[in-house]
Design a protein around this motif. Sequence first.
Motif, PDB file in Angstrom:
ATOM      1  N   ASP A   1     -36.584  62.475  13.982  1.00 26.30           N
ATOM      2  CA  ASP A   1     -35.238  62.374  13.415  1.00 26.30           C
ATOM      3  C   ASP A   1     -34.333  63.495  13.901  1.00 26.30           C
ATOM      4  O   ASP A   1     -33.169  63.565  13.498  1.00 26.30           O
ATOM      5  CB  ASP A   1     -35.308  62.404  11.883  1.00 26.30           C
ATOM      6  N   LEU A   2     -34.855  64.366  14.738  1.00 30.93           N
ATOM      7  CA  LEU A   2     -34.077  65.464  15.304  1.00 30.93           C
ATOM      8  C   LEU A   2     -33.880  65.232  16.807  1.00 30.93           C
ATOM      9  O   LEU A   2     -34.636  64.500  17.434  1.00 30.93           O
ATOM     10  CB  LEU A   2     -34.800  66.798  15.082  1.00 30.93           C
ATOM     11  N   HIS A   3     -32.882  65.875  17.359  1.00 30.24           N
ATOM     12  CA  HIS A   3     -32.619  65.784  18.804  1.00 30.24           C
ATOM     13  C   HIS A   3     -33.601  66.732  19.501  1.00 30.24           C
ATOM     14  O   HIS A   3     -33.256  67.840  19.918  1.00 30.24           O
ATOM     15  CB  HIS A   3     -31.174  66.178  19.078  1.00 30.24           C
ATOM     16  N   HIS A   4     -34.860  66.259  19.634  1.00 29.42           N
ATOM     17  CA  HIS A   4     -35.929  67.127  20.113  1.00 29.42           C
ATOM     18  C   HIS A   4     -36.104  67.133  21.622  1.00 29.42           C
ATOM     19  O   HIS A   4     -36.797  67.994  22.161  1.00 29.42           O
ATOM     20  CB  HIS A   4     -37.261  66.733  19.468  1.00 29.42           C
ATOM     21  N   LEU A   5     -35.497  66.181  22.324  1.00 31.08           N
ATOM     22  CA  LEU A   5     -35.686  66.113  23.765  1.00 31.08           C
ATOM     23  C   LEU A   5     -34.956  67.258  24.461  1.00 31.08           C
ATOM     24  O   LEU A   5     -33.778  67.501  24.217  1.00 31.08           O
ATOM     25  CB  LEU A   5     -35.182  64.769  24.297  1.00 31.08           C
TER      26      LEU A   5
ATOM     27  N   ASN B   1     -36.103  75.117   7.406  1.00 31.70           N
ATOM     28  CA  ASN B   1     -35.545  76.279   6.711  1.00 31.70           C
ATOM     29  C   ASN B   1     -34.195  75.967   6.075  1.00 31.70           C
ATOM     30  O   ASN B   1     -33.529  76.863   5.582  1.00 31.70           O
ATOM     31  CB  ASN B   1     -35.412  77.452   7.685  1.00 31.70           C
ATOM     32  N   GLY B   2     -33.795  74.688   6.110  1.00 35.24           N
ATOM     33  CA  GLY B   2     -32.570  74.271   5.435  1.00 35.24           C
ATOM     34  C   GLY B   2     -31.338  74.212   6.301  1.00 35.24           C
ATOM     35  O   GLY B   2     -30.248  73.896   5.802  1.00 35.24           O
ATOM     36  N   LEU B   3     -31.469  74.481   7.611  1.00 30.51           N
ATOM     37  CA  LEU B   3     -30.311  74.380   8.489  1.00 30.51           C
ATOM     38  C   LEU B   3     -30.060  72.919   8.865  1.00 30.51           C
ATOM     39  O   LEU B   3     -30.993  72.142   9.018  1.00 30.51           O
ATOM     40  CB  LEU B   3     -30.516  75.211   9.751  1.00 30.51           C
ATOM     41  N   THR B   4     -28.801  72.574   9.019  1.00 30.39           N
ATOM     42  CA  THR B   4     -28.404  71.223   9.411  1.00 30.39           C
ATOM     43  C   THR B   4     -28.301  71.139  10.922  1.00 30.39           C
ATOM     44  O   THR B   4     -27.655  71.979  11.553  1.00 30.39           O
ATOM     45  CB  THR B   4     -27.048  70.857   8.794  1.00 30.39           C
ATOM     46  N   GLU B   5     -28.927  70.131  11.493  1.00 28.47           N
ATOM     47  CA  GLU B   5     -28.784  69.933  12.938  1.00 28.47           C
ATOM     48  C   GLU B   5     -27.407  69.359  13.233  1.00 28.47           C
ATOM     49  O   GLU B   5     -27.012  68.333  12.678  1.00 28.47           O
ATOM     50  CB  GLU B   5     -29.855  68.979  13.463  1.00 28.47           C
TER      51      GLU B   5
ATOM     52  N   TYR C   1     -41.125  72.746  18.084  1.00 23.38           N
ATOM     53  CA  TYR C   1     -41.490  73.497  16.875  1.00 23.38           C
ATOM     54  C   TYR C   1     -40.294  74.293  16.365  1.00 23.38           C
ATOM     55  O   TYR C   1     -40.071  74.416  15.160  1.00 23.38           O
ATOM     56  CB  TYR C   1     -42.653  74.448  17.167  1.00 23.38           C
ATOM     57  N   THR C   2     -39.509  74.852  17.279  1.00 32.38           N
ATOM     58  CA  THR C   2     -38.379  75.693  16.881  1.00 32.38           C
ATOM     59  C   THR C   2     -37.360  74.908  16.068  1.00 32.38           C
ATOM     60  O   THR C   2     -36.914  75.367  15.009  1.00 32.38           O
ATOM     61  CB  THR C   2     -37.696  76.305  18.116  1.00 32.38           C
ATOM     62  N   ILE C   3     -36.980  73.731  16.540  1.00 29.74           N
ATOM     63  CA  ILE C   3     -35.961  72.990  15.802  1.00 29.74           C
ATOM     64  C   ILE C   3     -36.520  72.434  14.496  1.00 29.74           C
ATOM     65  O   ILE C   3     -35.790  72.297  13.511  1.00 29.74           O
ATOM     66  CB  ILE C   3     -35.328  71.879  16.663  1.00 29.74           C
ATOM     67  N   VAL C   4     -37.809  72.117  14.463  1.00 29.04           N
ATOM     68  CA  VAL C   4     -38.432  71.696  13.206  1.00 29.04           C
ATOM     69  C   VAL C   4     -38.380  72.844  12.203  1.00 29.04           C
ATOM     70  O   VAL C   4     -38.052  72.656  11.025  1.00 29.04           O
ATOM     71  CB  VAL C   4     -39.876  71.225  13.444  1.00 29.04           C
TER      72      VAL C   4
ATOM     73  N   ARG D   1     -43.670  66.348   9.940  1.00 24.69           N
ATOM     74  CA  ARG D   1     -43.623  65.493   8.747  1.00 24.69           C
ATOM     75  C   ARG D   1     -43.901  66.300   7.493  1.00 24.69           C
ATOM     76  O   ARG D   1     -43.206  66.152   6.479  1.00 24.69           O
ATOM     77  CB  ARG D   1     -44.644  64.366   8.857  1.00 24.69           C
ATOM     78  N   ARG D   2     -44.906  67.149   7.547  1.00 27.64           N
ATOM     79  CA  ARG D   2     -45.267  67.933   6.364  1.00 27.64           C
ATOM     80  C   ARG D   2     -44.151  68.909   5.994  1.00 27.64           C
ATOM     81  O   ARG D   2     -43.810  69.057   4.816  1.00 27.64           O
ATOM     82  CB  ARG D   2     -46.564  68.700   6.606  1.00 27.64           C
ATOM     83  N   LEU D   3     -43.567  69.570   7.011  1.00 23.95           N
ATOM     84  CA  LEU D   3     -42.542  70.568   6.727  1.00 23.95           C
ATOM     85  C   LEU D   3     -41.248  69.931   6.235  1.00 23.95           C
ATOM     86  O   LEU D   3     -40.626  70.418   5.285  1.00 23.95           O
ATOM     87  CB  LEU D   3     -42.276  71.393   7.994  1.00 23.95           C
ATOM     88  N   LEU D   4     -40.856  68.820   6.846  1.00 28.39           N
ATOM     89  CA  LEU D   4     -39.565  68.217   6.523  1.00 28.39           C
ATOM     90  C   LEU D   4     -39.603  67.328   5.295  1.00 28.39           C
ATOM     91  O   LEU D   4     -38.550  66.916   4.796  1.00 28.39           O
ATOM     92  CB  LEU D   4     -39.044  67.432   7.738  1.00 28.39           C
ATOM     93  N   THR D   5     -40.781  67.015   4.805  1.00 33.43           N
ATOM     94  CA  THR D   5     -40.892  66.255   3.549  1.00 33.43           C
ATOM     95  C   THR D   5     -41.403  67.153   2.424  1.00 33.43           C
ATOM     96  O   THR D   5     -41.858  66.663   1.388  1.00 33.43           O
ATOM     97  CB  THR D   5     -41.823  65.037   3.708  1.00 33.43           C
ATOM     98  N   ASP D   6     -41.343  68.461   2.630  1.00 32.53           N
ATOM     99  CA  ASP D   6     -41.697  69.463   1.621  1.00 32.53           C
ATOM    100  C   ASP D   6     -43.166  69.452   1.226  1.00 32.53           C
ATOM    101  O   ASP D   6     -43.526  69.977   0.164  1.00 32.53           O
ATOM    102  CB  ASP D   6     -40.830  69.288   0.354  1.00 32.53           C
TER     103      ASP D   6
END
Length: 326
Positions: A212-216, A255-259, A247-250, A293-298
């Motif tokens: 769900d993030l612009h990871h490319l 950490n609560g930052l908005t992409e 990993y960095t953008i995840v 998945r684990r980090l972004l779904t708390d």
Amino acid sequence: MVSRNDGYGENLLHRMQTCIDSIVTLAERHEVPTELLLVEWNPPADTTSLEEALEWPDQTTQTAIDILTVPPEIHATLPGSDELPLFEYIGKNVGIRRADGEFVLSTNPDLIYSKTFFSHLASEPLSHESFYRINKYNVDSLVSREMSIDEQLEFCRNHIAAKYTPAGYRERPYSRRLRNIVYSYYTYLQNPWRIVDQFRRLGDGAPRSLYDLHHLAAGDFILMGKEQWETIGGHPEFEYNFNVDSYTIVNAAGNGLTETVFPDEIRAYHQPHDDFHDVRPQGDWDELVEYSRRLLTDEEQLTDTSTTWGLADEEMQRESICSREA
């Protein structure tokens, strides 16, 4: 940005020179105060330094340029140093940690940024509540230094070979569209839970996984506040380079930052070189996706980061190449 004079990917010095020239030119044109930190990692003993191998402006009004050197003896102390001559993300952390700017861009030394990127920086404030991503466009041949920056950017627009956007990786010519579609469906088949997560995301719009993030091509451009870089401990410091940017953008999102992805007209062009992804040490992709998945779904919290990231305890040689006029 991080590099060494080892000819990586062929035409390395040419790609670096056009990158540096374009940053200086556009920063001057749009009056964007800029600090360029080039980290020279583990410089080879049999080649000239980057300071000697590249051309530098004598004076600028907007851009200060420094070179930080990580010597071979420091490189040799790191796990995996016998397999990897350059730790890209530890090197970027060296620069991030020692940067003076309020916002810090972790990037690579073979990009040419659009004029709209610098005009945006000149006119629109950045937010400490976001981390910023950009669309990257590969061009099919090197950009000539004989061209002006405007001619170079026009050349790039007319010689696009592929692009990396939130919608995925797409090659040109469009005859390859079928392969692009097949690749997209393949990622869904590999990770069928993505469909479930995307439905869950409809509730609050929050990212549910790395997909769900612009990871490319994130390693080419991650921009956020210096304070936010410090909070997440910079890039993760692994024994490999490949996939560390994801990993960095995840971690930033966790950490609560908005992409925030810049509009497509604000883009970066990447000059071609040989691809060594298949031979570089790399992390496990499935493990990365599950972590996201684990980090972004708390289900998991971002662990306390090391206080010594970016080789904080090491004294670095720092050479001022060019300083801004008062």
